[in-house]
Scaffold this motif. Structure first.
Motif, PDB file in Angstrom:
ATOM      1  N   ARG A 439       0.859  -1.153   0.035  1.00 10.85           N
ATOM      2  CA  ARG A 439       0.195   0.076   0.137  1.00 10.85           C
ATOM      3  C   ARG A 439       0.876   1.317  -0.067  1.00 10.85           C
ATOM      4  NH1 ARG A 439      -2.586  -4.748   0.043  1.00 10.85           N
ATOM      5  NH2 ARG A 439      -4.647  -4.372   0.026  1.00 10.85           N
ATOM      6  N   ASP A 440       1.575   1.483  -1.160  1.00 11.40           N
ATOM      7  CA  ASP A 440       2.501   2.508  -1.321  1.00 11.40           C
ATOM      8  C   ASP A 440       1.895   3.605  -1.985  1.00 11.40           C
ATOM      9  OD1 ASP A 440       2.416   1.097  -3.521  1.00 11.40           O
ATOM     10  OD2 ASP A 440       4.694   0.897  -3.976  1.00 11.40           O
ATOM     11  N   ARG A 441       0.698   4.074  -2.320  1.00  9.46           N
ATOM     12  CA  ARG A 441       0.280   5.074  -3.065  1.00  9.46           C
ATOM     13  C   ARG A 441       0.312   6.181  -1.871  1.00  9.46           C
ATOM     14  NH1 ARG A 441       0.043   1.306  -5.419  1.00  9.46           N
ATOM     15  NH2 ARG A 441       1.997   1.902  -6.040  1.00  9.46           N
ATOM     16  N   ILE A 442       0.052   7.280  -2.331  1.00  9.68           N
ATOM     17  CA  ILE A 442       0.163   8.610  -1.510  1.00  9.68           C
ATOM     18  C   ILE A 442      -1.077   8.396  -0.297  1.00  9.68           C
ATOM     19  CG2 ILE A 442      -0.550  11.090  -1.366  1.00  9.68           C
ATOM     20  CD1 ILE A 442       0.149  11.203  -4.391  1.00  9.68           C
ATOM     21  N   GLY A 443      -0.442   8.629   0.906  1.00  7.92           N
ATOM     22  CA  GLY A 443      -1.319   8.257   2.004  1.00  7.92           C
ATOM     23  C   GLY A 443      -1.219   7.239   2.522  1.00  7.92           C
ATOM     24  N   GLY A 444      -0.639   6.217   2.003  1.00  6.25           N
ATOM     25  CA  GLY A 444      -0.707   4.752   2.322  1.00  6.25           C
ATOM     26  C   GLY A 444       0.413   4.575   3.490  1.00  6.25           C
ATOM     27  N   PRO A 445       0.496   3.388   3.970  1.00  7.05           N
ATOM     28  CA  PRO A 445       1.189   3.012   5.268  1.00  7.05           C
ATOM     29  C   PRO A 445       2.718   2.420   4.786  1.00  7.05           C
ATOM     30  CG  PRO A 445      -0.229   1.217   4.835  1.00  7.05           C
ATOM     31  CD  PRO A 445      -0.576   2.428   3.975  1.00  7.05           C
ATOM     32  N   ALA A 446       2.817   2.338   3.693  1.00  4.20           N
ATOM     33  CA  ALA A 446       4.191   1.740   3.012  1.00  4.20           C
ATOM     34  C   ALA A 446       5.418   2.744   3.295  1.00  4.20           C
ATOM     35  CB  ALA A 446       4.148   1.431   1.531  1.00  4.20           C
ATOM     36  N   PRO A 447       6.285   2.213   3.560  1.00  9.19           N
ATOM     37  CA  PRO A 447       7.449   3.098   4.347  1.00  9.19           C
ATOM     38  C   PRO A 447       7.725   4.638   3.261  1.00  9.19           C
ATOM     39  CG  PRO A 447       8.205   0.883   4.357  1.00  9.19           C
ATOM     40  CD  PRO A 447       6.876   0.981   3.647  1.00  9.19           C
ATOM     41  N   ALA A 448       8.006   4.428   2.028  1.00  6.50           N
ATOM     42  CA  ALA A 448       8.163   5.392   1.358  1.00  6.50           C
ATOM     43  C   ALA A 448       6.913   6.660   1.490  1.00  6.50           C
ATOM     44  CB  ALA A 448       8.342   5.188  -0.067  1.00  6.50           C
ATOM     45  N   ALA A 449       5.680   6.063   1.478  1.00  9.95           N
ATOM     46  CA  ALA A 449       4.547   6.739   1.295  1.00  9.95           C
ATOM     47  C   ALA A 449       4.458   7.614   2.655  1.00  9.95           C
ATOM     48  CB  ALA A 449       3.133   6.173   1.001  1.00  9.95           C
ATOM     49  N   LEU A 450       4.782   6.730   3.674  1.00  7.32           N
ATOM     50  CA  LEU A 450       4.530   7.401   4.931  1.00  7.32           C
ATOM     51  C   LEU A 450       5.640   8.363   5.280  1.00  7.32           C
ATOM     52  CD1 LEU A 450       2.995   7.263   7.851  1.00  7.32           C
ATOM     53  CD2 LEU A 450       4.401   5.514   8.460  1.00  7.32           C
ATOM     54  N   SER A 451       6.896   8.192   4.848  1.00 11.90           N
ATOM     55  CA  SER A 451       8.024   9.042   5.037  1.00 11.90           C
ATOM     56  C   SER A 451       7.537  10.224   4.617  1.00 11.90           C
ATOM     57  CB  SER A 451       9.240   8.498   4.469  1.00 11.90           C
ATOM     58  OG  SER A 451      10.341   9.160   4.788  1.00 11.90           O
ATOM     59  N   SER A 452       7.171  10.274   3.093  1.00  7.03           N
ATOM     60  CA  SER A 452       6.830  11.606   2.436  1.00  7.03           C
ATOM     61  C   SER A 452       5.601  12.413   3.066  1.00  7.03           C
ATOM     62  CB  SER A 452       6.307  11.135   0.953  1.00  7.03           C
ATOM     63  OG  SER A 452       6.083  12.370   0.371  1.00  7.03           O
ATOM     64  N   ALA A 453       4.857  11.474   3.725  1.00  7.33           N
ATOM     65  CA  ALA A 453       3.711  12.300   4.243  1.00  7.33           C
ATOM     66  C   ALA A 453       4.078  13.130   5.667  1.00  7.33           C
ATOM     67  CB  ALA A 453       2.632  11.356   4.797  1.00  7.33           C
ATOM     68  N   LEU A 454       5.228  12.420   6.395  1.00  6.68           N
ATOM     69  CA  LEU A 454       5.601  12.999   7.444  1.00  6.68           C
ATOM     70  C   LEU A 454       6.504  14.050   7.280  1.00  6.68           C
ATOM     71  CD1 LEU A 454       6.341   9.553   9.538  1.00  6.68           C
ATOM     72  CD2 LEU A 454       4.464  11.270   9.897  1.00  6.68           C
ATOM     73  N   ALA A 455       7.088  14.077   6.293  1.00  7.07           N
ATOM     74  CA  ALA A 455       8.127  15.411   5.911  1.00  7.07           C
ATOM     75  C   ALA A 455       7.043  16.419   5.700  1.00  7.07           C
ATOM     76  CB  ALA A 455       8.836  15.017   4.504  1.00  7.07           C
ATOM     77  N   GLY A 456       5.904  16.298   4.905  1.00  2.00           N
ATOM     78  CA  GLY A 456       5.016  17.311   4.484  1.00  2.00           C
ATOM     79  C   GLY A 456       4.319  17.767   5.965  1.00  2.00           C
ATOM     80  N   TYR A 457       4.292  17.040   6.806  1.00  2.00           N
ATOM     81  CA  TYR A 457       3.401  17.430   8.133  1.00  2.00           C
ATOM     82  C   TYR A 457       4.549  18.077   8.927  1.00  2.00           C
ATOM     83  CZ  TYR A 457       0.544  13.295   7.346  1.00  2.00           C
ATOM     84  OH  TYR A 457      -0.342  12.277   6.812  1.00  2.00           O
ATOM     85  N   MET A 458       5.812  18.083   8.817  1.00  2.00           N
ATOM     86  CA  MET A 458       7.014  18.843   9.740  1.00  2.00           C
ATOM     87  C   MET A 458       6.969  20.193   8.869  1.00  2.00           C
ATOM     88  SD  MET A 458       8.812  18.723  11.916  1.00  2.00           S
ATOM     89  CE  MET A 458       9.103  17.186  12.734  1.00  2.00           C
ATOM     90  N   ALA A 459       7.118  20.051   7.605  1.00  2.00           N
ATOM     91  CA  ALA A 459       6.918  21.324   6.970  1.00  2.00           C
ATOM     92  C   ALA A 459       5.828  22.195   7.393  1.00  2.00           C
ATOM     93  CB  ALA A 459       6.835  21.220   5.498  1.00  2.00           C
ATOM     94  N   ASP A 460       4.702  21.737   7.369  1.00  2.00           N
ATOM     95  CA  ASP A 460       3.349  22.545   7.742  1.00  2.00           C
ATOM     96  C   ASP A 460       3.710  22.963   9.303  1.00  2.00           C
ATOM     97  OD1 ASP A 460       2.180  21.974   5.565  1.00  2.00           O
ATOM     98  OD2 ASP A 460       1.046  20.202   6.158  1.00  2.00           O
ATOM     99  N   LEU A 461       4.157  22.114  10.088  1.00  2.00           N
ATOM    100  CA  LEU A 461       4.464  22.495  11.451  1.00  2.00           C
ATOM    101  C   LEU A 461       5.545  23.642  11.725  1.00  2.00           C
ATOM    102  CD1 LEU A 461       3.665  21.709  14.471  1.00  2.00           C
ATOM    103  CD2 LEU A 461       5.448  20.283  14.363  1.00  2.00           C
ATOM    104  N   ASP A 462       6.506  23.492  10.494  1.00  3.37           N
ATOM    105  CA  ASP A 462       7.318  24.771  10.880  1.00  3.37           C
ATOM    106  C   ASP A 462       6.472  26.180  10.355  1.00  3.37           C
ATOM    107  OD1 ASP A 462       9.392  23.273  11.477  1.00  3.37           O
ATOM    108  OD2 ASP A 462      10.048  22.823   9.568  1.00  3.37           O
ATOM    109  N   GLN A 463       5.721  26.105   9.593  1.00  4.30           N
ATOM    110  CA  GLN A 463       4.995  27.185   9.124  1.00  4.30           C
ATOM    111  C   GLN A 463       4.080  27.828  10.170  1.00  4.30           C
ATOM    112  OE1 GLN A 463       2.909  26.390   5.352  1.00  4.30           O
ATOM    113  NE2 GLN A 463       4.313  26.921   4.153  1.00  4.30           N
ATOM    114  N   LEU A 464       3.619  26.881  10.977  1.00  5.61           N
ATOM    115  CA  LEU A 464       2.905  27.048  11.986  1.00  5.61           C
ATOM    116  C   LEU A 464       3.804  27.748  13.021  1.00  5.61           C
ATOM    117  CD1 LEU A 464       0.503  24.264  12.767  1.00  5.61           C
ATOM    118  CD2 LEU A 464      -0.250  26.710  12.105  1.00  5.61           C
ATOM    119  N   ARG A 465       4.806  27.379  13.233  1.00  7.82           N
ATOM    120  CA  ARG A 465       6.005  27.779  14.288  1.00  7.82           C
ATOM    121  C   ARG A 465       6.024  29.372  13.663  1.00  7.82           C
ATOM    122  NH1 ARG A 465       8.499  22.601  14.562  1.00  7.82           N
ATOM    123  NH2 ARG A 465       8.110  21.674  16.638  1.00  7.82           N
ATOM    124  N   ALA A 466       6.541  29.356  12.595  1.00 11.42           N
ATOM    125  CA  ALA A 466       7.075  30.748  11.958  1.00 11.42           C
ATOM    126  C   ALA A 466       5.965  31.760  12.259  1.00 11.42           C
ATOM    127  CB  ALA A 466       7.454  30.423  10.545  1.00 11.42           C
ATOM    128  N   GLY A 467       4.659  31.475  11.925  1.00 10.55           N
ATOM    129  CA  GLY A 467       3.332  32.494  11.988  1.00 10.55           C
ATOM    130  C   GLY A 467       3.382  32.856  13.535  1.00 10.55           C
TER     131      GLY A 467
END
Length: 492
Positions: A439-467
């Motif tokens: 299950r390696d589609r966007i948003g799935g639990p496979a390692p690459a898909a999850l890693s990509s999602a978590l990187a996006g969440y961290m970027a969003d978190l950095d934006q919240l912190r900056a604001g």
């Protein structure tokens, strides 16, 4: 008709005025002092007051602040409220000049300004707690990216996924909730000062300067709306409510997962209480405290928002002191949930033995068997689904990995031919590791898909912190600017 009564009536004093006075002491006195300083600076800068008179008023305000122990003040009824107490002190020191500070303003615009100032600091504090929780969840999701769990739907075992993937869903919702809260904070960030009672003033006031000196992004434009609109209250508490409504659903999962029968979540001893009579019990009661505090917070938010229902679109006490102060309890109970959950979830672990037991007993990987039959045997999904369903019914709790013979029979019965899958391929197709990895589609639990999602969440978190950092920095800079401008008045 002769009326010889004297304000305030004793009962009115005891039930309304004295409690309000105590509330101002606890929550608003410092904000009122900031407004007084900013307004005086603006009056002098615009020429509404002379520098000479501005110096006298500034000196008197400084004396009042230095000589007054606000915490020791008791409401006597001599003055209607704390505002009139300060004005009386000014007039005692300066005579009629003491009343000049109130030129071009009203308690209406002052009240909504100090309410916003009190709310924005609390809201920023809660947003910081949400950011901290999100950060902890991202780190936990990264650490648990390959930790298998049973995902449930309708209260029943459904499919395998990873704990990191589950936490990713929680992170996404929390991120959207944080964005809604940030938008509500932005709605707090426009200053009512200068609206005066309703319609601004005939004096050449500088509303932009007032906003700058108090750390706001700018003035709230329509003066009627400055004193009548309460969406800064309803919008904020609605945003806060959603945080805890959504977290409450996750907390309920934690209770379910930690039950003896499911046993998927292990809560460490530091977060477990024992029974006073049953020595075998491990009660993860922090979950219950988080659940009820989240519900209490939702109720408190509803109380504040509902208080505004069917009130007139004008300045009125229904949106002011007492209801504002009542709302602060939501920040207390909600803050406790956020702090506890930030400590609780990272400390918990997944009981892999119980996950494997439940995975086998419920045949939750069988969807991948059906998918494999579509890919490798050329069946339609419905054909494959029916074969998989026959296998699940026949196993009746026997681990799917041991059901190759049962599968062969079901396949032959449905297709009138033998399967091309050998036992090794069958075991691979029905393992939870394979299920997740495929299950390696966007948003799935496979390692690459999850890693990509978590990187996006961290970027969003950095934006919240900056604001948040930008807003806090602006308010701090405004405090320094206002203090310097006020000090300059004393020197002119």
């Amino acid at each position: 008709m002769t009326d010889n009564s004297i304000f305030p009536d004793q009962t009115y004093k005891d039930t309304v005025l004295a409690p309000l006075f105590e509330g101002v002491k606890a929550h608003y006195a410092a904000h009122m002092a900031a407004i007084n300083q900013a307004h005086l600076v603006m009056l002098v800068e615009t020429g509404i007051l002379s520098a000479r008179n501005g110096r006298k008023i500034a000196a008197a305000l400084s004396e009042i602040e230095a000589e007054t122990d606000i915490s020791a003040l008791q409401y006597t009824g001599e003055y209607e409220d704390y505002f009139f107490y300060v004005e009386a002190e000014l007039r005692r020191r300066l005579g009629d000049l003491g009343g000049a500070l109130h030129t071009a303003r009203s308690r209406n615009d002052m009240d909504h300004t100090l309410f916003k100032m009190a709310l924005r600091s609390r809201a920023e504090g809660m947003l910081t707690q949400i950011v901290n929780l999100t950060d902890a969840l991202i780190q936990k999701a990264q650490a648990e990216a390959s930790t298998l769990i049973v995902a449930y739907t309708h209260g029943q075992p459904a499919q395998p996924t990873s704990f990191g993937h589950y936490l990713g869903a929680m992170i996404e919702v929390l991120g959207r909730d944080a964005t809604r809260l940030e938008a509500a904070i932005d709605n707090l960030d426009h200053c009512p000062m200068g609206a005066a009672a309703i319609t601004t003033s005939g004096f050449p006031i500088d509303r932009g300067r007032m906003a700058d000196l108090l750390g706001f992004a700018g003035p709230l434009v329509n003066s009627y709306g400055c004193i009548a609109s309460v969406d800064y209250v309803t919008g904020l508490y609605s945003a806060i409510k959603l945080v805890f409504l959504h977290l409450g659903r996750v907390i309920q999962d934690l209770a379910f997962w930690s039950s003896f029968e499911v046993g998927q979540l292990y809560v460490p001893n530091a977060l477990v209480q024992v029974s006073s009579i049953m020595p075998q019990k491990r009660n993860p009661v922090p979950i219950e405290h988080m659940r009820h505090l989240a519900s209490v917070t939702c109720g408190r938010c509803d109380m504040i928002a509902n208080t505004m229902h069917n009130t007139p679109f004008t300045d009125m006490n229904d949106s002011e002191g007492e209801v504002q102060q009542a709302g602060y309890a939501a920040f207390d109970s909600g803050g406790r949930v956020l702090e506890l959950l930030t400590a609780f979830l990272p400390a918990c672990t997944i009981n892999e033995t119980n996950v494997r037991r439940n995975t086998d007993a419920a045949s939750i990987t069988i969807t991948e068997l059906a998918d494999t039959l579509v890919r490798d045997e050329g069946l339609t999904f419905r054909q494959a689904h029916e074969i998989a369903a026959r296998v699940a019914r026949a196993l009746n709790g026997t681990p799917l990995s041991e059901g190759y013979g049962t599968f062969q029979s079901a396949f032959n019965m449905a297709t009138d031919r033998a399967t091309t899958l050998d036992e090794r391929a069958f075991r691979t197709a029905t393992s939870p590791e394979t299920f997740v990895a495929r299950r390696d589609r966007i948003g799935g639990p496979a390692p690459a898909a999850l890693s990509s999602a978590l990187a996006g969440y961290m970027a969003d978190l950095d934006q919240l912190r900056a604001g948040a950092a930008s807003r806090v920095s602006r308010i701090q800079a405004a405090d320094e600017t206002r203090a310097a401008a006020f000090s300059q008045l004393l020197e002119t």
